[in-house]
Design an enzyme around this catalytic site. Structure first.
Site, PDB file in Angstrom:
ATOM      1  N   GLY A 190      95.099 -12.895   6.729  1.00 20.03           N
ATOM      2  CA  GLY A 190      94.066 -12.207   5.964  1.00 20.03           C
ATOM      3  C   GLY A 190      92.781 -13.007   5.946  1.00 20.03           C
ATOM      4  O   GLY A 190      92.529 -13.819   6.841  1.00 20.03           O
ATOM      5  N   SER A 191      91.994 -12.796   4.898  1.00 16.53           N
ATOM      6  CA  SER A 191      90.669 -13.409   4.827  1.00 16.53           C
ATOM      7  C   SER A 191      90.763 -14.911   4.527  1.00 16.53           C
ATOM      8  O   SER A 191      91.781 -15.400   4.016  1.00 16.53           O
ATOM      9  CB  SER A 191      89.873 -12.723   3.730  1.00 16.53           C
ATOM     10  OG  SER A 191      90.590 -12.826   2.512  1.00 16.53           O
ATOM     11  N   GLY A 200      93.411 -17.180   2.112  1.00 14.65           N
ATOM     12  CA  GLY A 200      94.060 -18.419   2.548  1.00 14.65           C
ATOM     13  C   GLY A 200      93.754 -19.568   1.603  1.00 14.65           C
ATOM     14  O   GLY A 200      94.631 -20.381   1.279  1.00 14.65           O
ATOM     15  N   GLU A 237      96.854 -17.439   9.099  1.00 14.85           N
ATOM     16  CA  GLU A 237      96.092 -16.769  10.167  1.00 14.85           C
ATOM     17  C   GLU A 237      94.943 -16.051   9.483  1.00 14.85           C
ATOM     18  O   GLU A 237      95.090 -14.932   9.002  1.00 14.85           O
ATOM     19  CB  GLU A 237      96.986 -15.756  10.898  1.00 14.85           C
ATOM     20  CG  GLU A 237      98.199 -16.351  11.586  1.00 14.85           C
ATOM     21  CD  GLU A 237      97.847 -17.093  12.877  1.00 14.85           C
ATOM     22  OE1 GLU A 237      96.664 -17.117  13.260  1.00 14.85           O
ATOM     23  OE2 GLU A 237      98.766 -17.654  13.481  1.00 14.85           O
ATOM     24  N   CYS A 271      90.508  -9.745  13.816  1.00 20.77           N
ATOM     25  CA  CYS A 271      90.202 -11.145  13.525  1.00 20.77           C
ATOM     26  C   CYS A 271      89.538 -11.787  14.728  1.00 20.77           C
ATOM     27  O   CYS A 271      88.742 -12.713  14.599  1.00 20.77           O
ATOM     28  CB  CYS A 271      91.458 -11.901  13.142  1.00 20.77           C
ATOM     29  SG  CYS A 271      92.791 -11.676  14.329  1.00 20.77           S
TER      30      CYS A 271
END
Ligand code: NAD
Length: 517
Positions: A249-250, A254, A271, A305
């Protein structure tokens, strides 16, 4: 089988989308857990911009219960031989191939991907099942020479326990399967909290894995699905029984997750966002470059991404490159992603369009010039949906807005004169996911791939930044999180290593020549 959203309150397009989604789920053998509109999680389709269903909302308690079930299932699954675990994944891959179109239809309806890209996402799931099947017969440790006579020194690999998977809306099913296919053959069990924006795709794909498990005589608790939002995600992150937390995610997510998992000495695999660039040198094949750039920058409506967000072009060719790209952008078919020929579907929601508009305003204030696109596009029959024209912005410098990931189709163009300058500009962002150089000069290509070149987890030559294959390890550095998923030796993150020393002699020599009595 049906969610409680009433068909009467829907527009004709949403009625059609809802019926298509429910029919696809039925073909997948999935049951949609019903909820009242005011109690459950709203499922919107970006194709209409409206709610098409409402599903059960799992909270912290349900998440902890799912982890408990997966932890219990682990005690038997870990002892099933890896090749037998591989057979379950093989069957899962067969079911995915059989239902490729059904799952892709759900991905299109919920994430807005054009049909070809949605089919590609499901193909990626099938590919990782092939990979994991091979892995199930090849997981291996080393034997190392022992300094002691009559001793053997070796490494063995063991499953970790429960793997928690948190996934993003833009790869609603593939990211889960990368984690799950590998984790399952490694002997772990999995609890998945998908994006709250793509719950139907998650329900459909989880149903296929359940079927593969149950057909082979294993409990479906080996793989659990939690339909939740932030509360469920936080409960999964905090749960000490989750040995590895794999979160996609963003960067913001994270940064919230990592300290919690580290604080309980768990493992994490992150990720996160990317801010991917391509360097275009004077020797580049500009026909190939244009195609590579347009796919990477405008494909998936800029919602990968690995989307190409920055172009660093040699000043001697920038006008030619920009003219070609503007021409290509002007001809991009934007619209319903189910229609043949459409290349750009909708943004996931109106919030994404607002963030894109804010970034474009900031870029203009920084001296940027929007060369093409950037506005909203109206699509017949979908007044509530958010379609935008992918934008190209010529920037005088790499300002704060360029250094940030805006999850929408905005491509910033900057120039350079010396390759060192291009590489410095390339690396001067917080993120480190994917990168490319377009060049026919071997020295430039090698320099870009060297330790003094791109600082990203993925560095390509003469292809764009997006569209990775599953055989390589996938992931990025810096604020992208440092995790690696999918192929190569990424499986090691889903296992723990034990170093074993075995004495088959009649003596007891100590290491380093130590004499103890
Ligand atoms: P997001 O961060 O808003 O949400 C991702 C997931 O995290 C969702 O399931 C959400 O519920 C969960 N979540 C959010 N905050 C949490 C918290 N504090 N604790 C636990 N769970 C939490 O991202 P998104 O909008 O769904 O996806 C887009 C972003 O994901 C982009 O930044 C994109 O670059 C990134 N992404 C990265 C990769 C990669 O492999 N590097 C792949 C896909 C997407």
């Amino acid at each position: 089988m049906t969610a409680t959203t009433s068909a009467q309150s829907l527009s004709p397009l949403s009625t059609e989308l809802r019926a298509a989604a429910l029919a696809a789920l039925e073909r997948l053998g999935a049951t949609v857990p019903e909820a009242a509109e005011d109690a459950g999680i709203a499922v919107h389709s970006p194709l209409s911009g409206e709610r098409i269903a409402t599903v059960r909302r799992d909270g912290a308690e349900e998440t902890r219960a799912a982890v408990g079930q997966a932890a219990e299932a682990f005690t038997t699954w870990r002892s099933v031989p890896a090749p037998a675990r591989g057979h379950v994944i093989k069957r899962f891959g067969e079911l995915l191939a059989e239902h490729k179109a059904d799952l892709a239809e759900l991905v299109t309806i919920e994430a807005g991907k054009i049909t070809s890209e949605a089919l590609g996402e499901v193909q990626e799931m099938i590919d990782i099942c092939d990979y994991a099947l091979g892995l199930s017969r090849s997981i291996s440790g080393r034997t190392v020479p022992s300094e002691r006579p009559g001793h053997r020194l070796m490494e063995t690999w063991h499953p970790l326990g429960v793997v928690g998977v948190i996934s993003a809306f833009n790869f609603p099913v593939a990211v889960w399967s990368w984690n799950t296919a590998v984790a399952l053959v490694c002997g772990d069990t999995v609890v998945w909290k998908p994006s709250e924006k793509t719950l139907l795709s998650a329900i459909g794909s989880a149903a296929l894995l359940d079927r593969a498990l149950v057909e082979a005589g294993y409990p479906s608790e080996i793989s659990r699905l939690v339909l939740g939002e932030l509360e469920a995600g936080e409960a999964l992150v905090a749960d000490e029984r989750v040995a590895l937390l794999s979160a996609t995610g963003s960067e913001r997510m994270g940064a919230a997750v990592a300290p919690v998992v580290a604080g309980r000495m768990g493992r994490y695999l992150l990720e996160l966002g990317g801010n991917n660039a391509a360097v275009i040198t004077p020797s580049a094949d500009l026909d190939l470059t244009t195609r590579g750039v347009v796919f990477s920058a405008a494909g998936t409506a800029g919602q990968r991404c690995t989307t190409l967000r920055r172009l660093i072009v040699h000043s001697s060719i920038v006008d030619d490159v920009v003219a070609r790209l503007v021409r290509a952008y002007e001809g991009l078919p934007i619209g319903d992603p189910r229609t043949d020929g459409t290349l750009v579907g909708p943004l996931v929601d109106a919030g994404s369009a607002e963030r894109m508009a804010r970034s474009l305003a900031e870029a203009r204030a920084d001296g940027g010039e929007v060369l093409v696109g950037g506005g909203e596009v109206t699509v017949d029959g979908a007044p509530e949906a958010t379609y935008v024209a992918p934008a190209i912005v010529r920037m005088p410098a790499q300002t704060a807005v360029v250094r940030r990931e805006t999850f929408a189709p905005v491509l910033y163009v900057m120039t350079y004169d010396e390759l060192d300058e291009a590489i410095a500009l390339h690396n001067d962002v917080p993120q480190g996911l994917s990168s490319s150089i377009f060049t026919l000069d071997a020295r430039e290509a090698e320099r870009f791939l060297s330790e003094a070149g791109s600082d990203c987890g993925i560095a390509n030559v003469n292809i764009g930044t997006s569209g990775a294959e599953i055989g390589g390890a996938f992931g990025g550095e810096k604020s992208t999180g440092g995790g690696r998923e999918s192929g190569s030796d990424a499986w090691k993150q889903y296992m723990r290593r034990a170093t074993n020393t075995i004495n088959y002699s009649t003596e007891l020599p100590l290491a380093q020549g130590v004499n103890f009595g």
